[in-house]
Design an enzyme around this catalytic site. Structure first.
Site, mmCIF file in Angstrom:
data_model
loop_
_atom_site.group_PDB
_atom_site.id
_atom_site.type_symbol
_atom_site.label_atom_id
_atom_site.label_comp_id
_atom_site.label_asym_id
_atom_site.label_seq_id
_atom_site.Cartn_x
_atom_site.Cartn_y
_atom_site.Cartn_z
ATOM 1 N N GLN A 155 43.771 7.457 56.332
ATOM 2 C CA GLN A 155 43.816 6.261 57.091
ATOM 3 C C GLN A 155 45.294 5.784 57.632
ATOM 4 O O GLN A 155 45.671 4.837 57.255
ATOM 5 C CB GLN A 155 43.360 5.094 55.742
ATOM 6 C CG GLN A 155 42.014 5.506 55.238
ATOM 7 C CD GLN A 155 41.943 4.562 53.959
ATOM 8 O OE1 GLN A 155 42.780 4.899 52.767
ATOM 9 N NE2 GLN A 155 41.129 3.790 54.102
ATOM 10 N N TYR A 341 54.518 8.267 7.414
ATOM 11 C CA TYR A 341 53.683 9.329 7.079
ATOM 12 C C TYR A 341 53.606 10.702 7.858
ATOM 13 O O TYR A 341 53.532 11.768 7.272
ATOM 14 C CB TYR A 341 51.933 8.619 7.284
ATOM 15 C CG TYR A 341 51.504 7.689 6.358
ATOM 16 C CD1 TYR A 341 51.231 7.940 5.039
ATOM 17 C CD2 TYR A 341 51.462 6.392 7.030
ATOM 18 C CE1 TYR A 341 50.607 7.030 4.150
ATOM 19 C CE2 TYR A 341 50.926 5.371 6.191
ATOM 20 C CZ TYR A 341 50.733 5.548 4.671
ATOM 21 O OH TYR A 341 49.990 4.807 3.877
ATOM 22 N N GLY A 454 42.577 4.884 1.371
ATOM 23 C CA GLY A 454 41.710 5.590 2.149
ATOM 24 C C GLY A 454 41.554 6.920 1.710
ATOM 25 O O GLY A 454 40.495 7.676 1.750
ATOM 26 N N ASN A 490 41.965 6.903 8.545
ATOM 27 C CA ASN A 490 43.015 7.396 7.709
ATOM 28 C C ASN A 490 44.152 8.385 8.132
ATOM 29 O O ASN A 490 43.887 9.164 8.677
ATOM 30 C CB ASN A 490 42.452 8.070 6.545
ATOM 31 C CG ASN A 490 43.032 7.971 5.076
ATOM 32 O OD1 ASN A 490 44.024 7.448 5.163
ATOM 33 N ND2 ASN A 490 42.403 8.625 4.246
#
Lengths: 559, 255
Positions: A155, A341, A454, A490
């Site tokens: 274009q 964690y 959990g 968890n």
């Protein structure tokens, strides 16, 4: 018997953290309660926050506002060693916000889409009577690597993206057909024969066959402004425009719709599935990423296949970072806890030590990797041995226990080592998963504590879904993912599940876990993140040695 | 034959202590005044009225319900008390209790309570006057040692950390301290707000006493599976294997 396997790989890390001459076995210590000043990174944060105060006109970071006026940092704040590397960084450096390598790992996934070429070629040949040859394909790929970053074709000259902002964008093709691959310009192909060991290359090529695929990596900056759901749309638009240009098509003819349809739907492989409405995420977001795909994205299996533990632990690292720190930690929740964690699984050589112990034990007992029968008794023996070994290490080295100060960290590491051991020994991911769950139950019984709430849900009822035949819960581990019903909430699990998935296949020396297409796509040398050396790359990010893509400074005033 | 709960397997001191905790048949070691327990909990000033969330049940006109007729309300429920909590952190270095066994103790022996179990803390919630009773029972009994266990509503970090040189569990907020007289004193309430006066909690257990009363398996105390190279499974492991195997097989073939 097993004593000879006790390598205690974590001692080097503990010495680096606590000091070489520190008594790692002492159960008592004088807490000096030095506060945030004891840590270089916290000092940097405080100094920077002071500078910002004047600029922002309001208060910000201040670790002295804690309950009761007692500043944070009453215990000893210690750095982290990236497992199996020499990188030692501060914990803060492993929060994904502070670590550009981690961000890039996720960006590399969500900006990737795999699109088949064969369907488009059939449209061109059969419907439009165009000739498709290696020359036309190379020409197409040259145009595509101009257009995909956001440049104009067809274009006239339209608005375009700055090449310096999108230089990480690239498209390479791959095929199982050596004859076709030989005809493709080297710069535009992922050479399976070059990137993979011979046996793996043969397996992968046989699985892919004569089909040909495009590994599309759109610009990082695009997915950082939009999201993973953008990738297939962005890619499809530029693919369609490129076909029009390369094959001199009519821009408005209906055949273009076929090409777009192939690129968006019929011949496309997303990196992850769209999530259900209650989680409201499109495709190419972490929640829909299966453990099998995660295992295949990580490339350690092709550079160090002789060490299946090392392979699996790199997958654990990638998965823990993405699923825990970014998906659960940010998309689904927020804040800082999730980093703590996740890092337990890829720092300080703890999971390494437990896993090598277990796999050495299994190799001695069964005569090699993937030699043990895939039975529940194998999971029972191995997971019990590894869990008891790990528990003993935490007890014998109080600094190790202090380092993994939360039960969730310990549970993840003990169960991951048990699962990885069982999976490598048997070559079966479901046996690995059975080992994971037994470890959780034994751990809880030994210490009367496990992880946060959990863990009660997922790990204590988990054994029932390992061999279940019910459709929503009985999937092979390879096909489970972050949105598997019991796994959706968890932390401390999903990266480890990906690692166990990988372990089964690494133990068998498989070329891939689930998808040869994913495996080859992430072998693309044009990716920014180092997919073969996950932990090393996280270390580079933490040490401020990694340059990520998607940088905007080119178009902003200097700081 | 009347049913006699077995509670827990094993013939080691850990197995025996776990059974004791669950049964509620626990030794009383000290007597901390009720007012002091209330002060450390920090929910109401000692002697103050109980806040309530509803009128006494007798004034409410309860519906005709067979369950209500069968189950007598606790004192706190009957009075309409709000629900409050006490939360404990137990050191992994031979604290007498451990989170699951505090929860089992609560769930089996304390009516109308809601125990929650994590690795570094264990909470029981109940109507206020009930939780005060349950908390005093824990404080006074062998499930608690005043140096290795402490009540912590927040900032619980410490269960897995090395002990202080004087044998106290690490507490960032220093809610308790070892006095020069060898007694442990509470100086802040559960959430770290300084108390009006120090509260004498008495002497800590000796290391030998803590090891004798503990419910945690450890390699340097009573190991659950022997040691590396010298495996010897406690009955707790055999029970866990049995449970895990049954759960796994049931998932494949429910019967």
């Amino acid at each position: 018997m097993a004593v000879k396997h006790t390598k205690k790989l974590f001692i080097k890390a503990l010495n680096k953290k606590f000091g070489k001459d520190f008594d790692l076995a002492g159960q008592k210590v004088e807490y000096k309660r030095l506060g945030p000043e004891q840590n270089a990174r916290k000092r940097e944060f405080m100094e920077y926050a002071k500078k910002l105060e004047g600029k922002r006109g309001m208060t910000g970071y201040n670790p002295y506002v804690h309950a009761g006026g007692i500043p944070l940092g009453q215990r000893q704040l210690v750095p982290y060693k990236l497992s199996s590397t020499e990188y030692v960084v501060e914990g803060d450096d492993l929060h994904f916000v502070n670590n550009p390598a981690m961000q890039q790992m996720w960006d590399d996934i969500r900006r990737t889409i795999i699109v088949g070429l064969d369907m488009a070629h059939e449209v061109l040949q059969k419907r439009l009577g165009k000739e498709v040859t290696p020359e036309t394909i190379n020409n197409y790929l040259e145009i595509l690597n101009h257009a995909m970053p956001g440049a104009a074709v067809v274009q006239e000259h339209m608005v375009e993206t700055h090449p310096g902002l999108v230089d990480d964008c690239n498209v390479r093709v791959f095929t199982g057909d050596d004859a076709l691959a030989d005809e493709i310009d080297d710069q535009y192909k992922i050479d399976i024969n070059k990137m993979f060991p011979e046996d793996q290359a043969e397996t992968i090529k046989a699985a892919i066959g004569k089909t040909s695929w495009q590994a599309v990596h759109i610009p990082t900056i695009v997915v950082r402004s939009c999201d993973g759901g953008t990738t297939s749309r962005w890619s499809a638009m530029q693919l369609s425009m490129t076909f029009i240009d390369a094959y001199n098509m009519c821009a408005g003819e209906a055949a273009v719709a076929d090409l777009a349809y192939a690129a968006k739907h019929a011949a496309v492989l997303h990196m992850s599935d769209m999530l259900p409405a209650r989680r409201a995420r499109g495709p190419n977001n972490p929640g829909g990423l299966s453990f099998g795909y995660m295992a295949d994205m990580v490339q350690t299996s092709r550079v160090k296949p002789q060490d299946p533990v090392y392979v699996s632990l790199n997958v654990v690292a990638a998965g823990s970072m993405l699923y825990d720190q970014i998906w659960l930690g940010s998309y689904m929740s927020g804040g800082v806890g999730f980093t703590q964690y996740a890092t337990a699984a890829y720092t300080n050589d703890v999971l390494d030590d437990f896993s090598y112990y277990g796999v050495d034990y299994a190799v001695d007992k069964f005569g090699g990797f993937a030699k043990a029968p895939a039975t529940i008794d194998v999971a029972k023996e191995l997971a019990t041995e590894v869990t008891l070994y790990g528990i003993e290490q935490y007890e014998a080295f109080p600094t190790l226990l202090e380092d993994h100060f939360g039960g969730s960290q310990r549970a993840a590491v003990l169960a991951a080592a048990s699962g990885i051991t069982s999976a490598i020994a048997s070559g079966h991911s479901q046996i690995g998963l059975a080992g994971w769950y037994l470890s959780m139950l034994l751990h809880k019984e030994a210490w009367g504590r496990l992880g946060f709430f959990g863990y009660d849900l997922q790990d204590q009822c988990g054994p029932t879904n390992v061999f279940s035949y019910q459709s929503d819960e009985g999937n092979p581990l390879e096909l489970r993912g972050a949105n598997y019903p019991n796994y959706a909430m968890n932390v401390g699990h999903q990266g480890e599940y990906a690692g166990i998935t990988s372990a089964a296949h690494a133990g068998r020396m498989d070329a891939f876990a689930v998808s040869p297409l994913i495996k080859v796509t992430f072998a693309n040398p044009g990716l920014v993140f180092d997919w073969a050396n996950i932990r090393d790359c996280f270390g580079k990010g933490g040490a401020r040695e990694f340059r990520a893509a998607g940088e905007r400074s080119l178009v902003m005033p200097a700081v | 034959m009347a049913y006699k709960p077995q509670f827990y397997p094993g013939s080691t001191s850990v197995g025996i202590n776990r059974r004791k905790h669950m049964s509620g048949n626990i030794d009383k070691l000290r007597d901390i005044p009720e007012a002091d327990v209330v002060a450390i909990m920090g929910h109401r000033a000692p002697g103050a009225d109980y806040a309530s969330t509803h009128p006494p049940l007798k004034e409410m006109g309860e519906p005709d319900c067979p369950v209500r007729q069968l189950v007598a309300p606790t004192a706190g429920a009957a009075a309409g008390d709000r629900v409050r909590y006490s939360q404990w952190t137990d050191s992994m270095y031979f604290a007498p209790s451990i989170p699951y066994f505090r929860s089992y103790w609560g769930a089996i022996n304390c009516k109308g309570c809601d125990p929650g179990t994590l690795s570094g803390r264990q909470i029981i919630e109940a109507r206020e006057r009930d939780i005060e009773d349950y908390t005093k029972a824990q404080y006074d009994s062998e499930v608690t040692d005043v140096a290795l266990c402490s009540m912590r509503g927040c900032t619980v970090h410490g269960h897995s950390l090395r002990l202080e040189e004087n044998g106290m569990q690490f507490d960032m907020l220093a809610r308790t301290e070892m006095g020069a007289d060898g007694n442990v004193y509470a100086v802040k309430d559960q959430v770290g707000i300084p108390l009006d006066k120090k509260i004498n909690l008495g002497k800590a257990m000796s290391e030998a006493e803590a090891k004798k009363r503990t419910t945690i398996f450890r390699f340097d105390g009573v190991p659950m599976g022997g040691k590396v190279g010298e495996r010897k499974f406690d009955e707790a492991i055999e029970m866990t294997h049995h449970m895990w195997e049954r759960r796994s097989k049931w998932g494949y073939r429910p019967e």
